[in-house]
Write a protein that holds these residues in place. Structure first.
Motif, PDB file in Angstrom:
ATOM      1  N   ARG A 191       1.161  -1.158  -0.015  1.00  0.00           N
ATOM      2  CA  ARG A 191       0.062   0.050  -0.110  1.00  0.00           C
ATOM      3  C   ARG A 191       0.652   1.334   0.025  1.00  0.00           C
ATOM      4  O   ARG A 191       1.809   1.456   0.794  1.00  0.00           O
ATOM      5  CB  ARG A 191      -0.952   0.029   1.274  1.00  0.00           C
ATOM      6  N   THR A 212      -3.148   3.630  -2.459  1.00  0.00           N
ATOM      7  CA  THR A 212      -3.344   2.779  -3.442  1.00  0.00           C
ATOM      8  C   THR A 212      -2.580   1.450  -3.184  1.00  0.00           C
ATOM      9  O   THR A 212      -1.483   1.342  -2.710  1.00  0.00           O
ATOM     10  CB  THR A 212      -2.635   3.313  -4.774  1.00  0.00           C
ATOM     11  N   ARG A 222      -1.107  -2.003  -4.628  1.00  0.00           N
ATOM     12  CA  ARG A 222      -0.670  -2.385  -5.903  1.00  0.00           C
ATOM     13  C   ARG A 222       0.270  -3.559  -5.862  1.00  0.00           C
ATOM     14  O   ARG A 222       0.940  -3.839  -4.780  1.00  0.00           O
ATOM     15  CB  ARG A 222       0.176  -1.172  -6.368  1.00  0.00           C
ATOM     16  N   VAL A 236      -2.968  -2.612 -10.152  1.00  0.00           N
ATOM     17  CA  VAL A 236      -3.686  -1.988  -9.022  1.00  0.00           C
ATOM     18  C   VAL A 236      -4.675  -2.941  -8.812  1.00  0.00           C
ATOM     19  O   VAL A 236      -5.557  -3.278  -9.546  1.00  0.00           O
ATOM     20  CB  VAL A 236      -3.985  -0.499  -9.458  1.00  0.00           C
ATOM     21  N   SER A 280      -8.193  -3.066  -6.205  1.00  0.00           N
ATOM     22  CA  SER A 280      -9.117  -2.337  -5.356  1.00  0.00           C
ATOM     23  C   SER A 280      -9.142  -2.878  -3.942  1.00  0.00           C
ATOM     24  O   SER A 280      -8.819  -3.925  -3.829  1.00  0.00           O
ATOM     25  CB  SER A 280     -10.501  -2.303  -6.018  1.00  0.00           C
TER      26      SER A 280
END
Length: 414
Positions: free
Chosen positions: A78, A83, A85, A132, A134
């Motif tokens: 993170r 974000t 990833r 990426v 969610s």
């Protein structure tokens, strides 16, 4: 303000010395620092990085370790902006095969051209990609990953299956190329072993072009233009190609279209019950790991490959996994034993097998953890102490400091 005259200059900041499980990873981190992306250190739950002079903390959420079957490793982190990833690095064939379907064809073409150019220079290549996730997607996947990690039976298979779910649809970041320098005396040592009548096989995980260039530089391959290349994508294609190469060797032995390579200057004896070594350099063979998947496990294909390899002066196997390395050693051991026995039965068969065991032993040499299976499968295992760690040495019968010491170990100490 300027320091007063006569005062010593301020001390130069010392760079951190990185250590890692392999020299390749250390080289990548040092290259990133040289470009302004520096790994500063670890902190609670994450990593502290300095990105072009700005420090940032990345929280490490998951680490999917490298396995030979997956040929890659990944980290889920993170970033400071929240974000999540996934970062993945591994062999170019594996990573490029996991890219998203909408990856531009021109990007794939330019990447493949760059990889080919690096490999022809003898560099070891890796591909890097990311994706990426969610928050909901990561939370759902993390629950399945934790469940797989807690299994007592079939844990590795379950982890690989769950890892494959998230290591898909990746976006290409780039490729890396690292020079793998030969130790001093390697070409001379390989040439000496070949001249002593020892068959030398190189089994590596590098790309085919890289493996061939390294084999040429260490004098294992004497004529790169006339290599026998065994690349096939199906069992039927493998069988057909094996027949073609066997016919080519027959023609070379008869002095046909492809004349034999330069023979060894030393007289080569015939091992009791074994094949003649008079055509030691009649051919040099190259095989890729993808082809091996159609051979290992098939008794007929294994015998054909072993027979072909036994007739060649040297063999280079690239893109091989640790299990394939051990499989090659076992394949050749069974072939040599069967060739020594021939059609003999009873006491004569036992005698020939015993003589072959005494006069024709199988030796494996390695310097890393991915060579352990091969070292253990051979009659004698030799581990080289180096930057790849001590796993090979800990599982070997003998340990040496450099590859060139193998000549003295074999030809002096026997």
């Amino acid at each position: 303000s300027a320091p007063p005259s006569g005062s010593p200059p301020p001390p130069t900041p010392r760079l951190c010395v990185y250590q890692g499980p392999s020299p390749d990873e250390v080289a990548l981190v040092e290259a990133g620092r040289a470009l302004g992306f520096e790994f500063v250190g670890r902190c609670a739950g994450g990593l502290r990085l300095r990105l072009l002079g700005v420090e940032a903390v990345f929280e490490v959420l998951n680490v999917i370790e490298y396995t030979s079957a997956r040929a890659r490793m990944s980290v889920v982190a993170r970033s400071p902006d929240g974000t999540v990833r996934l970062y993945c690095k591994g062999s170019d064939t594996t990573v490029l095969g996991s890219l998203a379907a909408d990856t531009p064809p021109d990007l794939l073409a330019s990447t493949d051209a760059a990889l080919h150019a690096f490999a022809r220079r003898g560099l070891r290549t890796l591909a890097v990609a990311s994706r990426v996730l969610s928050p909901d997607e990561w939370a759902s996947w993390d629950a399945r990953y934790s469940e797989a990690a807690s299994k007592l039976e079939g844990r590795e298979e379950a982890l690989a299956a769950v890892a494959g779910e998230v290591e898909a649809g990746l976006r290409l970041v780039g490729v890396t190329a690292i020079e793998d320098k030969l130790q001093d005396g390697v070409p001379e040592a390989v040439a000496t072993l070949l001249d002593a009548g020892i068959k030398v096989w190189v089994i590596t995980g590098d790309k085919q072009e890289t493996a061939i260039n390294i084999a040429v530089s260490c004098r294992l391959v004497r004529d790169a233009e006339r290599l026998l290349v065994l690349n096939a994508d199906s069992p039927a294609a493998v069988a057909a190609r094996l027949r073609e190469l066997s016919a080519e060797l027959d023609a070379r032995e008869r002095g046909g279209p492809g004349a034999p390579l330069a023979a060894s200057p030393l007289p080569l004896p015939r091992i009791a019950g074994g094949p003649s070594l008079s055509h030691l350099h009649v051919g040099e063979l190259v095989i890729d790991g993808g082809t091996l998947t159609h051979i290992l496990g098939d008794a007929e294909a294994e015998w054909a490959l072993a027979s072909l390899g036994a007739r060649c002066g040297s063999v280079v196997i690239c893109r091989a996994s640790p299990s394939q390395k051990a499989g090659i050693v076992n394949m050749m051991r069974k072939h040599e034993a069967a060739s020594a026995v021939g059609r003999a039965r009873g006491a004569l068969a036992w005698y020939r097998r015993a003589m072959r065991t005494q006069t024709g032993r199988m030796l494996s040499v390695g310097d890393g953890a991915n060579d352990v299976a091969m070292i253990q499968a051979a009659d004698v295992g030799v581990g080289i102490i180096g930057k790849e760690g001590r796993q090979a040495v800990n599982n070997a019968d003998f340990a040496i400091g450099q590859f060139r010491f193998l000549v003295r170990l074999l030809l002096v100490h026997g």
